[in-house]
Every structure is written in C-alpha cells, then in structure tokens.
Design a protein around this motif. Structure first.
Motif, short mmCIF file in Angstrom:
data_model
loop_
_atom_site.label_atom_id
_atom_site.label_comp_id
_atom_site.label_asym_id
_atom_site.label_seq_id
_atom_site.Cartn_x
_atom_site.Cartn_y
_atom_site.Cartn_z
N THR A 32 10.50 -1.02 -1.25
CA THR A 32 9.54 -1.56 -1.91
C THR A 32 8.22 -1.92 -1.81
O THR A 32 7.87 -1.49 -1.03
N MET A 33 7.82 -2.15 -3.05
CA MET A 33 6.04 -2.33 -2.43
C MET A 33 5.64 -3.23 -3.86
O MET A 33 7.25 -4.13 -4.73
N ARG A 34 4.78 -3.57 -3.48
CA ARG A 34 4.03 -4.73 -4.90
C ARG A 34 3.56 -4.77 -6.37
O ARG A 34 3.86 -4.99 -6.82
N THR A 35 3.77 -2.83 -5.79
CA THR A 35 3.57 -2.30 -8.07
C THR A 35 4.09 -0.86 -7.70
O THR A 35 3.77 -0.37 -7.37
N PRO A 36 6.06 -1.34 -7.92
CA PRO A 36 6.23 0.03 -8.10
C PRO A 36 5.77 0.79 -9.29
O PRO A 36 7.03 2.18 -9.21
N ASP A 37 5.39 0.03 -10.30
CA ASP A 37 4.82 1.21 -11.04
C ASP A 37 3.26 2.28 -10.74
O ASP A 37 3.33 3.18 -11.40
N SER A 38 3.42 2.29 -9.84
CA SER A 38 1.44 3.34 -8.93
C SER A 38 2.52 5.09 -8.88
O SER A 38 3.99 4.46 -9.28
N ALA A 39 1.73 5.36 -9.19
CA ALA A 39 2.20 6.92 -9.08
C ALA A 39 3.00 7.08 -7.54
O ALA A 39 3.77 7.34 -7.96
N ALA A 40 3.09 6.26 -6.62
CA ALA A 40 3.32 6.31 -5.51
C ALA A 40 5.19 5.92 -5.49
O ALA A 40 5.85 6.78 -4.96
N GLY A 41 4.81 4.89 -6.50
CA GLY A 41 6.41 3.47 -6.31
C GLY A 41 7.19 5.33 -7.12
O GLY A 41 8.16 5.58 -6.97
N GLN A 42 6.40 5.46 -8.56
CA GLN A 42 7.01 6.44 -9.54
C GLN A 42 7.81 7.91 -8.78
O GLN A 42 8.41 8.42 -9.36
N ALA A 43 6.42 8.60 -8.17
CA ALA A 43 6.72 9.17 -6.84
C ALA A 43 7.93 9.33 -6.05
O ALA A 43 9.03 10.60 -6.39
N LEU A 44 8.24 8.36 -5.60
CA LEU A 44 9.38 8.10 -4.66
C LEU A 44 10.25 8.57 -5.26
O LEU A 44 11.84 8.82 -5.19
N ALA A 45 10.43 7.21 -7.05
CA ALA A 45 12.06 7.51 -7.81
C ALA A 45 12.47 8.16 -7.92
O ALA A 45 13.39 9.05 -7.79
N THR A 46 11.43 9.55 -7.99
CA THR A 46 12.11 10.88 -8.15
C THR A 46 12.99 11.64 -7.14
O THR A 46 13.72 12.68 -7.33
N LEU A 47 13.12 11.00 -6.34
CA LEU A 47 13.61 11.63 -5.21
C LEU A 47 15.17 10.83 -5.27
O LEU A 47 15.42 9.54 -5.43
N PRO A 48 16.39 12.10 -4.81
CA PRO A 48 18.05 11.07 -4.96
C PRO A 48 17.61 10.22 -3.80
O PRO A 48 17.53 9.95 -2.45
N GLY A 49 18.72 9.43 -4.61
CA GLY A 49 19.03 8.18 -3.16
C GLY A 49 18.09 7.23 -3.44
O GLY A 49 18.31 6.35 -2.52
N VAL A 50 16.90 7.02 -4.13
CA VAL A 50 16.02 6.10 -3.62
C VAL A 50 15.79 5.83 -5.50
O VAL A 50 15.33 5.91 -6.66
N LEU A 51 15.57 3.62 -5.13
CA LEU A 51 15.44 2.89 -5.17
C LEU A 51 14.43 2.22 -5.47
O LEU A 51 13.21 1.84 -4.34
N VAL A 52 12.92 2.66 -6.30
CA VAL A 52 11.94 1.61 -6.19
C VAL A 52 11.93 -0.05 -6.88
O VAL A 52 12.09 0.26 -8.65
N THR A 53 11.63 -1.14 -5.83
CA THR A 53 11.75 -2.23 -6.52
C THR A 53 10.80 -2.72 -5.91
O THR A 53 9.97 -2.41 -4.91
N ARG A 54 10.03 -3.98 -6.51
CA ARG A 54 9.05 -4.56 -6.55
C ARG A 54 9.24 -6.05 -5.65
O ARG A 54 10.46 -6.10 -5.41
N LEU A 55 8.67 -6.10 -4.31
CA LEU A 55 8.96 -6.71 -3.42
C LEU A 55 7.62 -7.16 -2.71
O LEU A 55 7.42 -6.39 -2.63
N ASP A 56 7.43 -8.50 -2.41
CA ASP A 56 6.20 -8.67 -2.79
C ASP A 56 6.43 -9.59 -0.90
O ASP A 56 6.92 -11.10 -1.42
N VAL A 57 5.85 -9.62 0.38
CA VAL A 57 6.06 -10.50 0.90
C VAL A 57 6.23 -11.76 1.07
O VAL A 57 6.30 -13.04 1.75
N GLU A 58 4.50 -12.33 0.40
CA GLU A 58 4.36 -13.57 -0.32
C GLU A 58 4.52 -14.06 -1.48
O GLU A 58 4.58 -15.21 -2.13
#
Length: 281
Positions: A32-58
């Motif tokens: 989870t991250m505030r900006t799942p559409d970022s390059a880092a988020g897109q890269a993680l999303a390519t890994l098997p078994g990984v769901l990238v989704t938005r979470l802002d602790v605020e």
C-alpha cells in the motif's frame, strides 16, 4: 495456503524492500502507498502475488478500503507491517501546531487507526501479527528532532502496551528498530522538506544549531544499514516463532543504544550531553 502481509509505505525504502522480499518468499503481498499509480507502484504490481493499492494513514476510509481489497484478493490478511512515517526536523519553538499534529497523525495515530481497522479481521480468524517499524529515536533523544523523537517514543510505548492486550487474542506484536542510519530510503529527503527553519527573532538559537549540526557531522555511523537489511530483519521477526518484542538493527558506533540500556539515568544524560552541550562563548 500462502500467508498474506499488508505493508504501509511500500512505495520506497524499507516498505518497498519488504514487499519485494516477502513476494520472493511466496507470500501474498498487499503493498500500500498514497500513490499506487507511481512508477514504484507499477513495478511492484508486476510481481507475482502482489496487490498494489492506495492507503494513506491520514485517511481512515483508504485504510478500510485497502484492508477490504486485500481480503477480497487473497481471502485473508495474516500480518500488518506499519512502515509509513517521516521525521519532523528542526527546532521545536517555530513549528506550528498543525505541523506538530501531522507528525503524530502519520507516525502514531495513523498506526493506531490501521491496527484498529484490521483487528476485527484478525480476531475473527483467530490470530495474526502486527509489526511496527520504529527508530532509535524512540529509545534515545536527539536535539533538533524533538517531535520525531516524541512520536517514536509514543509508538514504542503504545506497541509494548498493546502487545500485552493482543497476546490474549493470539495476535503477535513486534517492533523493528533501525538506528544509526538506513541507506536506500527517502527518509532524509522527506525529513529535509519538513525541517522547521527558525524565524529571525530566534537568532539566539543560531550558535546552538551550528554546534549541533557540527556534532551530527562527526557522528557518521561506521557502516549504515540498507533498506534490504531491515526488510530481512522484518522477515526474521515475523517468522522466528518467538514472542520477542524488540528487534534492533544498526550500527551503534555513537554508543547511544548502549548508553540508554546500560547506564544509570544520570550517567546516560551526561553521556548524551557530552555530544550536544553548547560551546562556551
């Protein structure tokens, strides 16, 4: 069945390294991250078994949505890693109240809100684990970092007390405590953006700030740890089957951890003041 881990602040540094490591070990990962559409988020999303989704602790709604998305994708969540955080650096006096509030909103209340949101799920399935990423600044204090230290001391106390409560629910609670500097993170850059600059009327602090910055320049750790090193300790803490609460990792070349743990209160304060005592004009 593969276990599932939810990680906050997974876009960079320790969170990103932890997501990559657990994915490589066959875990399902809710990164989870505030900006799942970022390059880092897109890269993680390519890994098997990984769901990238938005979470802002605020944002409590985003916390609930991320947990729901993880359960919908993988059926359950077994572990929560609270990694998101930043350091408010600089003198305390010029920091406005809303900035103080945000330091605690992210480092303390956001952690509390995320844990509170996932506890019903953990209790319903008969257990789980919570791991909070803390800091040496939750064990010893440093000038020009009073608010960051305050937030991490709060996190340490909260986590320790919570561990007693959640043990009754078969929910393990852990603290991983990096200290002495971590490479491969954006913590320093983020903290620099949050640095409080003194106003002209606070010029009486100038000599102290100069002395403190000079002291910090001399305290470079002998060997800084990497985000990967911390991720590996997080993996160990969550898989060693022990009830250990605190896991420290870092270079204590400055002796702050040893001083805090081994010296009397008077000797500890004297030791620390030896680093940060104002120069004599």
């Amino acid at each position: 069945m593969h276990k599932t881990i939810l990680i906050t602040g997974a876009s960079q540094g320790i969170g990103q390294a932890t997501a990559q490591l657990f994915a490589s070990q066959g875990w399902n990962v809710v990164a989870t991250m505030r900006t799942p559409d970022s390059a880092a988020g897109q890269a993680l999303a390519t890994l098997p078994g990984v769901l990238v989704t938005r979470l802002d602790v605020e944002d409590k709604a985003s916390i609930a949505s991320a947990i729901e998305a993880g359960i919908a994708r993988f059926g359950r969540i077994d572990v929560l890693v609270n990694n998101a955080g930043y350091g408010q650096i600089g003198l305390f006096e010029p920091v406005p109240a809303d900035t103080v509030q945000r330091q605690f909103d992210v480092n303390v209340f956001g952690v509390m809100d995320t844990i509170r949101a996932i506890l019903p799920h953990f209790r319903a399935q008969g257990g789980g684990a919570v791991l909070n990423v803390s800091s040496g600044a939750g064990m010893f204090t440093l000038p020009l970092a009073s608010l960051y230290c305050a937030s991490k001391f709060a996190l340490e106390g909260f986590t320790e007390a919570l561990s007693y409560e959640l043990a009754s629910q078969h929910i393990a609670v852990k603290l991983v405590i990096p200290h002495g500097g971590v490479t491969g993170t954006a913590f320093n850059a983020t903290s620099a953006q949050a640095t409080a600059l003194p106003a002209p009327e606070l010029a009486s602090y100038d000599a102290f700030i100069a002395d403190t910055q000079a002291a910090y320049a001399k305290m470079v750790a002998a060997s800084a740890i990497s985000a990967q090193d911390v991720a590996e300790l997080i993996h160990t803490a969550l898989t060693d089957g022990s009830d250990q609460l605190r896991y420290l990792i870092g270079d204590d070349a400055r002796g702050f951890v040893k001083a805090r743990r081994s010296l009397s209160e008077e000797a500890y304060i004297e030791y620390m003041r030896g680093y940060f005592a104002p120069s004599q004009a």
